[in-house]
Design a protein around this motif. Sequence first.
Motif, PDB file in Angstrom:
ATOM      1  N   LEU A 111       9.663  14.362  -5.720  1.00  0.00           N
ATOM      2  CA  LEU A 111      10.424  13.178  -5.294  1.00  0.00           C
ATOM      3  C   LEU A 111      10.519  13.098  -3.778  1.00  0.00           C
ATOM      4  O   LEU A 111      10.361  12.028  -3.187  1.00  0.00           O
ATOM      5  CB  LEU A 111      11.827  13.212  -5.905  1.00  0.00           C
ATOM      6  N   VAL A 112      10.786  14.233  -3.147  1.00  0.00           N
ATOM      7  CA  VAL A 112      10.863  14.254  -1.679  1.00  0.00           C
ATOM      8  C   VAL A 112       9.520  13.872  -1.075  1.00  0.00           C
ATOM      9  O   VAL A 112       9.438  13.075  -0.134  1.00  0.00           O
ATOM     10  CB  VAL A 112      11.310  15.646  -1.177  1.00  0.00           C
ATOM     11  N   LEU A 113       8.441  14.428  -1.634  1.00  0.00           N
ATOM     12  CA  LEU A 113       7.111  14.105  -1.140  1.00  0.00           C
ATOM     13  C   LEU A 113       6.800  12.619  -1.320  1.00  0.00           C
ATOM     14  O   LEU A 113       6.249  11.968  -0.429  1.00  0.00           O
ATOM     15  CB  LEU A 113       6.068  14.953  -1.870  1.00  0.00           C
ATOM     16  N   GLY A 114       7.185  12.079  -2.485  1.00  0.00           N
ATOM     17  CA  GLY A 114       6.963  10.657  -2.725  1.00  0.00           C
ATOM     18  C   GLY A 114       7.702   9.780  -1.728  1.00  0.00           C
ATOM     19  O   GLY A 114       7.171   8.779  -1.241  1.00  0.00           O
ATOM     20  N   GLY A 115       8.958  10.157  -1.418  1.00  0.00           N
ATOM     21  CA  GLY A 115       9.717   9.408  -0.431  1.00  0.00           C
ATOM     22  C   GLY A 115       9.078   9.462   0.944  1.00  0.00           C
ATOM     23  O   GLY A 115       9.024   8.450   1.667  1.00  0.00           O
ATOM     24  N   LEU A 116       8.577  10.646   1.311  1.00  0.00           N
ATOM     25  CA  LEU A 116       7.904  10.777   2.605  1.00  0.00           C
ATOM     26  C   LEU A 116       6.638   9.918   2.657  1.00  0.00           C
ATOM     27  O   LEU A 116       6.348   9.273   3.669  1.00  0.00           O
ATOM     28  CB  LEU A 116       7.560  12.246   2.859  1.00  0.00           C
ATOM     29  N   VAL A 117       5.880   9.921   1.566  1.00  0.00           N
ATOM     30  CA  VAL A 117       4.657   9.112   1.520  1.00  0.00           C
ATOM     31  C   VAL A 117       4.997   7.626   1.659  1.00  0.00           C
ATOM     32  O   VAL A 117       4.343   6.885   2.394  1.00  0.00           O
ATOM     33  CB  VAL A 117       3.877   9.379   0.218  1.00  0.00           C
ATOM     34  N   LEU A 118       6.049   7.191   0.960  1.00  0.00           N
ATOM     35  CA  LEU A 118       6.468   5.787   1.035  1.00  0.00           C
ATOM     36  C   LEU A 118       6.806   5.386   2.466  1.00  0.00           C
ATOM     37  O   LEU A 118       6.306   4.376   2.986  1.00  0.00           O
ATOM     38  CB  LEU A 118       7.685   5.570   0.125  1.00  0.00           C
ATOM     39  N   LEU A 119       7.649   6.174   3.124  1.00  0.00           N
ATOM     40  CA  LEU A 119       8.113   5.817   4.467  1.00  0.00           C
ATOM     41  C   LEU A 119       7.037   6.017   5.526  1.00  0.00           C
ATOM     42  O   LEU A 119       6.851   5.170   6.409  1.00  0.00           O
ATOM     43  CB  LEU A 119       9.360   6.640   4.815  1.00  0.00           C
ATOM     44  N   MET A 120       6.319   7.135   5.433  1.00  0.00           N
ATOM     45  CA  MET A 120       5.331   7.451   6.467  1.00  0.00           C
ATOM     46  C   MET A 120       4.124   6.530   6.389  1.00  0.00           C
ATOM     47  O   MET A 120       3.595   6.093   7.419  1.00  0.00           O
ATOM     48  CB  MET A 120       4.895   8.912   6.360  1.00  0.00           C
ATOM     49  N   THR A 121       3.660   6.236   5.168  1.00  0.00           N
ATOM     50  CA  THR A 121       2.494   5.351   5.039  1.00  0.00           C
ATOM     51  C   THR A 121       2.806   3.976   5.613  1.00  0.00           C
ATOM     52  O   THR A 121       2.010   3.404   6.380  1.00  0.00           O
ATOM     53  CB  THR A 121       2.079   5.212   3.569  1.00  0.00           C
ATOM     54  N   ARG A 122       3.964   3.444   5.260  1.00  0.00           N
ATOM     55  CA  ARG A 122       4.347   2.130   5.789  1.00  0.00           C
ATOM     56  C   ARG A 122       4.482   2.174   7.308  1.00  0.00           C
ATOM     57  O   ARG A 122       3.997   1.286   8.020  1.00  0.00           O
ATOM     58  CB  ARG A 122       5.665   1.678   5.157  1.00  0.00           C
ATOM     59  N   ALA A 123       5.150   3.221   7.828  1.00  0.00           N
ATOM     60  CA  ALA A 123       5.365   3.327   9.270  1.00  0.00           C
ATOM     61  C   ALA A 123       4.044   3.430  10.026  1.00  0.00           C
ATOM     62  O   ALA A 123       3.851   2.769  11.054  1.00  0.00           O
ATOM     63  CB  ALA A 123       6.248   4.535   9.583  1.00  0.00           C
ATOM     64  N   VAL A 124       3.126   4.248   9.511  1.00  0.00           N
ATOM     65  CA  VAL A 124       1.846   4.437  10.210  1.00  0.00           C
ATOM     66  C   VAL A 124       0.988   3.176  10.152  1.00  0.00           C
ATOM     67  O   VAL A 124       0.402   2.763  11.157  1.00  0.00           O
ATOM     68  CB  VAL A 124       1.089   5.642   9.598  1.00  0.00           C
ATOM     69  N   LEU A 125       0.904   2.550   8.980  1.00  0.00           N
ATOM     70  CA  LEU A 125       0.103   1.327   8.859  1.00  0.00           C
ATOM     71  C   LEU A 125       0.611   0.239   9.803  1.00  0.00           C
ATOM     72  O   LEU A 125      -0.172  -0.421  10.492  1.00  0.00           O
ATOM     73  CB  LEU A 125       0.135   0.818   7.417  1.00  0.00           C
TER      74      LEU A 125
ATOM     75  N   LEU B  21       0.827  -1.211   0.000  1.00  0.00           N
ATOM     76  CA  LEU B  21       0.000   0.000   0.000  1.00  0.00           C
ATOM     77  C   LEU B  21       0.861   1.260   0.000  1.00  0.00           C
ATOM     78  O   LEU B  21       0.536   2.243  -0.679  1.00  0.00           O
ATOM     79  CB  LEU B  21      -0.930  -0.015   1.214  1.00  0.00           C
ATOM     80  N   SER B  22       1.953   1.245   0.753  1.00  0.00           N
ATOM     81  CA  SER B  22       2.805   2.436   0.824  1.00  0.00           C
ATOM     82  C   SER B  22       3.529   2.676  -0.503  1.00  0.00           C
ATOM     83  O   SER B  22       3.673   3.829  -0.936  1.00  0.00           O
ATOM     84  CB  SER B  22       3.819   2.291   1.962  1.00  0.00           C
ATOM     85  N   VAL B  23       3.959   1.605  -1.174  1.00  0.00           N
ATOM     86  CA  VAL B  23       4.648   1.749  -2.456  1.00  0.00           C
ATOM     87  C   VAL B  23       3.723   2.372  -3.500  1.00  0.00           C
ATOM     88  O   VAL B  23       4.112   3.311  -4.222  1.00  0.00           O
ATOM     89  CB  VAL B  23       5.173   0.380  -2.948  1.00  0.00           C
ATOM     90  N   PHE B  24       2.486   1.908  -3.566  1.00  0.00           N
ATOM     91  CA  PHE B  24       1.590   2.439  -4.596  1.00  0.00           C
ATOM     92  C   PHE B  24       1.001   3.793  -4.198  1.00  0.00           C
ATOM     93  O   PHE B  24       0.622   4.578  -5.075  1.00  0.00           O
ATOM     94  CB  PHE B  24       0.515   1.412  -4.925  1.00  0.00           C
ATOM     95  N   ALA B  25       0.959   4.087  -2.898  1.00  0.00           N
ATOM     96  CA  ALA B  25       0.594   5.444  -2.483  1.00  0.00           C
ATOM     97  C   ALA B  25       1.679   6.421  -2.926  1.00  0.00           C
ATOM     98  O   ALA B  25       1.386   7.533  -3.404  1.00  0.00           O
ATOM     99  CB  ALA B  25       0.414   5.503  -0.967  1.00  0.00           C
ATOM    100  N   ALA B  26       2.953   6.003  -2.799  1.00  0.00           N
ATOM    101  CA  ALA B  26       4.051   6.852  -3.262  1.00  0.00           C
ATOM    102  C   ALA B  26       4.031   6.993  -4.777  1.00  0.00           C
ATOM    103  O   ALA B  26       4.295   8.084  -5.315  1.00  0.00           O
ATOM    104  CB  ALA B  26       5.383   6.260  -2.792  1.00  0.00           C
ATOM    105  N   ARG B  27       3.715   5.900  -5.479  1.00  0.00           N
ATOM    106  CA  ARG B  27       3.652   5.965  -6.941  1.00  0.00           C
ATOM    107  C   ARG B  27       2.560   6.945  -7.383  1.00  0.00           C
ATOM    108  O   ARG B  27       2.736   7.729  -8.322  1.00  0.00           O
ATOM    109  CB  ARG B  27       3.379   4.576  -7.516  1.00  0.00           C
ATOM    110  N   LEU B  28       1.436   6.918  -6.713  1.00  0.00           N
ATOM    111  CA  LEU B  28       0.345   7.850  -7.025  1.00  0.00           C
ATOM    112  C   LEU B  28       0.789   9.289  -6.784  1.00  0.00           C
ATOM    113  O   LEU B  28       0.408  10.209  -7.518  1.00  0.00           O
ATOM    114  CB  LEU B  28      -0.874   7.508  -6.176  1.00  0.00           C
ATOM    115  N   THR B  29       1.623   9.489  -5.778  1.00  0.00           N
ATOM    116  CA  THR B  29       2.095  10.825  -5.436  1.00  0.00           C
ATOM    117  C   THR B  29       3.035  11.384  -6.508  1.00  0.00           C
ATOM    118  O   THR B  29       2.926  12.555  -6.899  1.00  0.00           O
ATOM    119  CB  THR B  29       2.827  10.800  -4.078  1.00  0.00           C
TER     120      THR B  29
END
Length: 407
Positions: free
Chosen positions: A155-169, A134-142
Amino acid sequence: MTLSGTDFLVRDWSMWTLPRPALVYWLVVDLAALAVGGYVLAATAPPNLEELGRFGVIACTGLVVIVITAVATQLSNETRRNPWALHICYLAAGLLALPPNLVLLLLLGPALYGVLGAGPQAHRWLFTLAATTLSVFAARLTVGWEHPSWDFGVLVLGGLVLLMTRAVLVAIGLRLRAPAAGADEVFGEPIDVVLGIVAASTGGLVAIAVLTDPVKALLAGPPMFLLERAAQLPQWRRSAQRDAKTGLSNAVHWDLRARDELAKASSRQRPVAMLLLDLDHFKRVNDKVGHLAGDAALAAVARELRGAVRHGDVVGRFGGEEFVVLLPDTGPGVAESVAERVRLAISLLRVATTAADGHAHLLTGLTVSIGVSTSDRYGYDVSALLVAADSALLSAKGYGRNVVAMA
């Protein structure tokens, strides 16, 4: 095998021992990842030869690093650990350089790792894999679903989405599974955050190399290997400090922390109390229900113990069925109240586990005897407090067990 036999096996999966809120959440995350994967397969056009070549470079580089790491771990007799930072690295590269369906194929890396090393707790790696998906494809969407943007801010936003989404889930799932778990167990430590950022950044550099000259992308292998080894250091440190069955401080680490707290309390002349706990008739649990049930009981008692004390209190396992708690800024009256609260909470525990015969079993009737010592009478020496608490614990056993005794 008959259908009833299959139903029996499903019914006895260890995932059903999760607290109901955690079980529901984990299943929702798993199903959401499955739905996203299905959508990606259905909605993405077949890749061309150039895209397959990029995929091959990224996948082969990651695979070679994983194999080398596994061999190094085997040769050095180290404990096999999850190479999560490496997974983040090549997944970050893939989501920037590959179409979504090949990104999904890259997720076979962490999936295969989980299959090969999951053991009886397969639901744990499956949940982590779902959160990663879920975090990978949330970052891809970003960054852009069809054509990822290479704007620095995106790119920075995408990286944050990747790491934060995974961490929060993952953090929500861990918190629901163990509400009393410490913040470092749920969210990780600051070094884990740094390693995640380095992994995602390295993945971005790999993606640039893949898009410009795929052969040169193979040079990312050594940095990825170093990243994977660096990511193991916090896990090794935590393993050296924690008891494997309960997640509490082990005896050595607890002693170091306790001496530090006692030195602070002594310099400030603040009261300190110590609780020494021993589960009553615990051998009966191991003998009658099985050692796996005993381990589940120890883990449940540890969670209850952490939930019953404050964040700054020092909780540890001394081995066997003994636990110890140091309570800074706590006088005799409050210490006795805390001990009574712990005793009552443990007596009400209901632990869902699996018996030695393979059947689901609800473990009840656990009780604990507690000895309490305080700095008011025994000073700030850890050994003196332990001896006094142990003497009080023996008195509690002599009074009939399931009792709190003050030294």
